[in-house]
Design a protein around this motif. Sequence first.
Motif, PDB file in Angstrom:
ATOM      1  N   PRO A 167       0.749  -1.340  -0.077  1.00 32.65           N
ATOM      2  CA  PRO A 167       0.056  -0.159  -0.151  1.00 32.65           C
ATOM      3  C   PRO A 167       0.715   1.116   0.181  1.00 32.65           C
ATOM      4  O   PRO A 167       2.150   1.283   0.294  1.00 32.65           O
ATOM      5  CB  PRO A 167      -0.854  -0.127   1.279  1.00 32.65           C
ATOM      6  CG  PRO A 167       0.000  -1.203   2.239  1.00 32.65           C
ATOM      7  CD  PRO A 167       0.797  -1.914   1.329  1.00 32.65           C
TER       8      PRO A 167
ATOM      9  N   PHE B 185      -1.534   4.484   4.955  1.00 30.77           N
ATOM     10  CA  PHE B 185      -2.359   3.643   5.846  1.00 30.77           C
ATOM     11  C   PHE B 185      -2.674   4.604   6.937  1.00 30.77           C
ATOM     12  O   PHE B 185      -2.042   5.585   7.123  1.00 30.77           O
ATOM     13  CB  PHE B 185      -1.700   2.317   6.373  1.00 30.77           C
ATOM     14  CG  PHE B 185      -0.383   2.689   7.249  1.00 30.77           C
ATOM     15  CD1 PHE B 185      -0.606   2.403   8.561  1.00 30.77           C
ATOM     16  CD2 PHE B 185       0.702   3.305   6.911  1.00 30.77           C
ATOM     17  CE1 PHE B 185       0.771   2.621   9.546  1.00 30.77           C
ATOM     18  CE2 PHE B 185       1.789   3.251   7.675  1.00 30.77           C
ATOM     19  CZ  PHE B 185       1.813   3.141   8.949  1.00 30.77           C
TER      20      PHE B 185
ATOM     21  N   GLN C 174      -9.643  -0.452   9.480  1.00 32.95           N
ATOM     22  CA  GLN C 174      -9.353  -0.260   8.044  1.00 32.95           C
ATOM     23  C   GLN C 174      -8.185   0.542   7.793  1.00 32.95           C
ATOM     24  O   GLN C 174      -7.836   1.456   8.399  1.00 32.95           O
ATOM     25  CB  GLN C 174     -10.261   0.480   7.427  1.00 32.95           C
ATOM     26  CG  GLN C 174     -11.688  -0.347   7.189  1.00 32.95           C
ATOM     27  CD  GLN C 174     -12.757   0.406   6.488  1.00 32.95           C
ATOM     28  OE1 GLN C 174     -12.747   1.625   6.368  1.00 32.95           O
ATOM     29  NE2 GLN C 174     -13.879  -0.271   5.872  1.00 32.95           N
ATOM     30  N   ASN C 175      -7.023  -0.438   7.014  1.00 29.14           N
ATOM     31  CA  ASN C 175      -5.885  -0.216   6.960  1.00 29.14           C
ATOM     32  C   ASN C 175      -4.936   0.472   8.380  1.00 29.14           C
ATOM     33  O   ASN C 175      -4.569   1.682   8.137  1.00 29.14           O
ATOM     34  CB  ASN C 175      -5.813   1.335   5.790  1.00 29.14           C
ATOM     35  CG  ASN C 175      -6.483   0.792   4.518  1.00 29.14           C
ATOM     36  OD1 ASN C 175      -6.165  -0.253   4.352  1.00 29.14           O
ATOM     37  ND2 ASN C 175      -7.170   1.724   3.775  1.00 29.14           N
TER      38      ASN C 175
ATOM     39  N   PHE D 226       0.665  -1.303   8.407  1.00 26.16           N
ATOM     40  CA  PHE D 226       1.175  -1.186   7.011  1.00 26.16           C
ATOM     41  C   PHE D 226       1.970  -2.700   6.741  1.00 26.16           C
ATOM     42  O   PHE D 226       2.613  -3.010   7.664  1.00 26.16           O
ATOM     43  CB  PHE D 226       2.417  -0.373   6.674  1.00 26.16           C
ATOM     44  CG  PHE D 226       3.224  -0.403   5.696  1.00 26.16           C
ATOM     45  CD1 PHE D 226       2.922  -0.240   4.376  1.00 26.16           C
ATOM     46  CD2 PHE D 226       4.549  -0.976   5.521  1.00 26.16           C
ATOM     47  CE1 PHE D 226       3.834  -0.327   3.266  1.00 26.16           C
ATOM     48  CE2 PHE D 226       5.384  -1.263   4.765  1.00 26.16           C
ATOM     49  CZ  PHE D 226       5.081  -0.821   3.526  1.00 26.16           C
TER      50      PHE D 226
END
Lengths: 401, 193
Positions: free
Chosen positions: A315, A318, A325-326, A329
């Motif tokens: 990703p 983050f 959610q997110n 990392f």
Amino acid sequence: MTWEEKIRNNINEEVFPPQKDWNEFSLKYHRFKVLKRLKYTSLAVVTILVLGLIGYHFAQQNNKDEAKAKIQVEKPVIIDNQVVNGEVQAQTADTIEKDFTHETKSNKNNSETINSVNKKQNEVTIADTENNIENNNNDSIAVHSPKAVEKLISANFSADKVKGCASLTVHFTPKEICDSAIYLWEFGDGSFSNKMTPVHQYTTGNFSVSLTTKHFNSNKQNQILKKDFIIVLKQPKADFSYTISENNNLLATDFSTNYEQIQWTADNVKYFETNPEFSFNTGNHTVTLLVINQWCSDSITKIIPVFQKIMMFTPTAFTPDGNGQNDEFKPVFSHLPDSYKLLIFDQWGKIVFSSTIVNRGWDGKINGQSPKEGIYMWKIVYQQKNNKPVEKSGQVKLILK
Amino acid sequence: MKNWDLSNSDDVYRLIEENRKGNIVAQRVLYEKMSGRMLYLCFRYVNDMDEARDLMHDGMIKVFDSLKKYKHIGSFEGWVRRIVLNNMLDYLRRKNRISFSEDLDYRHGSVNEAEKKFEMECTKMKAEMILKLIKQLPHAYKLVFNLYVIENFTHREIAEFLGISENTSKSNLSKAKQRLRELYKTKYSNKID
């Protein structure tokens, strides 16, 4: 006591007096013994005689066979050529005569006289050749009869192999094997042998072999030279190396030597390029390289494992706010590598986080303190078994609300 | 020369051993001891004295020849007698081709009165007389009578010897006796009724 017993007793009491004819009897007995002995000895003698006769018969038959075989071997070798020559001469004489008659048909005046003269000449020549043949036959038979002192031994020979690749071992055998003959072999590479059936090892090259034979009792010797009889090529050697590209394609490189043709076999499919490229699925693959020259071949087989290529996604940002959610990392792999290392640096190049477990990502905290917004550098090193380690690096943005 | 006694088994043993060694003196002794009995044996079967003597000689040669095979079992004289007898039977079989009359009507044990009388008479006869009578019998009867009565063989043994059936042997013996009686009657008619 029955009447029979009584009679028996009566009779047994009465006996003739001892006979005084011992001399007569001993003579008879002696004759009997002599006859018996004679019978056995005569039987033995007869059996020995019969056995001897049978043995003699067989020995004579063997001798005849050997003699026949000798004559059969010797006659054609020397006489055939001359007979053939004689026939050739006779044929040529006939053809000349015919030609001549054709020509003379045009000149009818002189034809008869010339013809007659010519015919006579031809007859003479034919007769001469016949005489020669007969003479030659007589001579050759006289010279090559088994009893003759001057015996020629065929110098013809054969070998079990005449072509092959380097360090070729050849067994030689002469056509005529004779214990009382002297053999001299020249192998063409400067070496000699006196053995009857020698064995020689050749290196690369063309070799002319010669055999000289001589009966130890004779002054004449035979020699036969066979030019370029043995041809030895270099032994081909198969070898190759390979690399696996990122697309799982296998690029093979040929290192073989001394060959004329090349053939690859990969999973039972044949290829004839020198340096082919195979596209493989994952798994073990058998790759065989076969190199061939004129007479010899060599092959090498390698089992090549091909692994599935790992895809990695990282990703770019983050949000470690704890909403599920997110929050972390971490990279996403298509499938797990064998070894893995994640390093995260801050702007000053200082390592703020490290992990060797794929599922354990970075939650933004540095030494337990709350995360700070900013751009961080990451570096991921992972390795597949037997492959080179893959090193990737990039940036990630940490965003707070 | 030692006086050998053939009724003494030790003497017999030593005599045979000497014979086996090839002692000519012992051979002579053995021959002279046996020759009288064997000649008498042969003489019962053939009419001619010279023929009997030849047969005896042949038999004795066989005895001397096969002396090595004798194993000192049973009576030595019996063994010698057996060899001589076998040799003689072979000779007779070859020479005469004896034909035995086979009488199927013969039943064993049917001895009539006349026959019994004759048998009684026979016991009183001298051996010499019986011998003379036997000589006048036909070959087949003579053989069976000799073998059965004098040599004391059973009918089965005789049948084996001569290659005939037991019944033939029995009927021949009976006929031999009958014939003997007739002969006896004609010669000494005054002594039998």
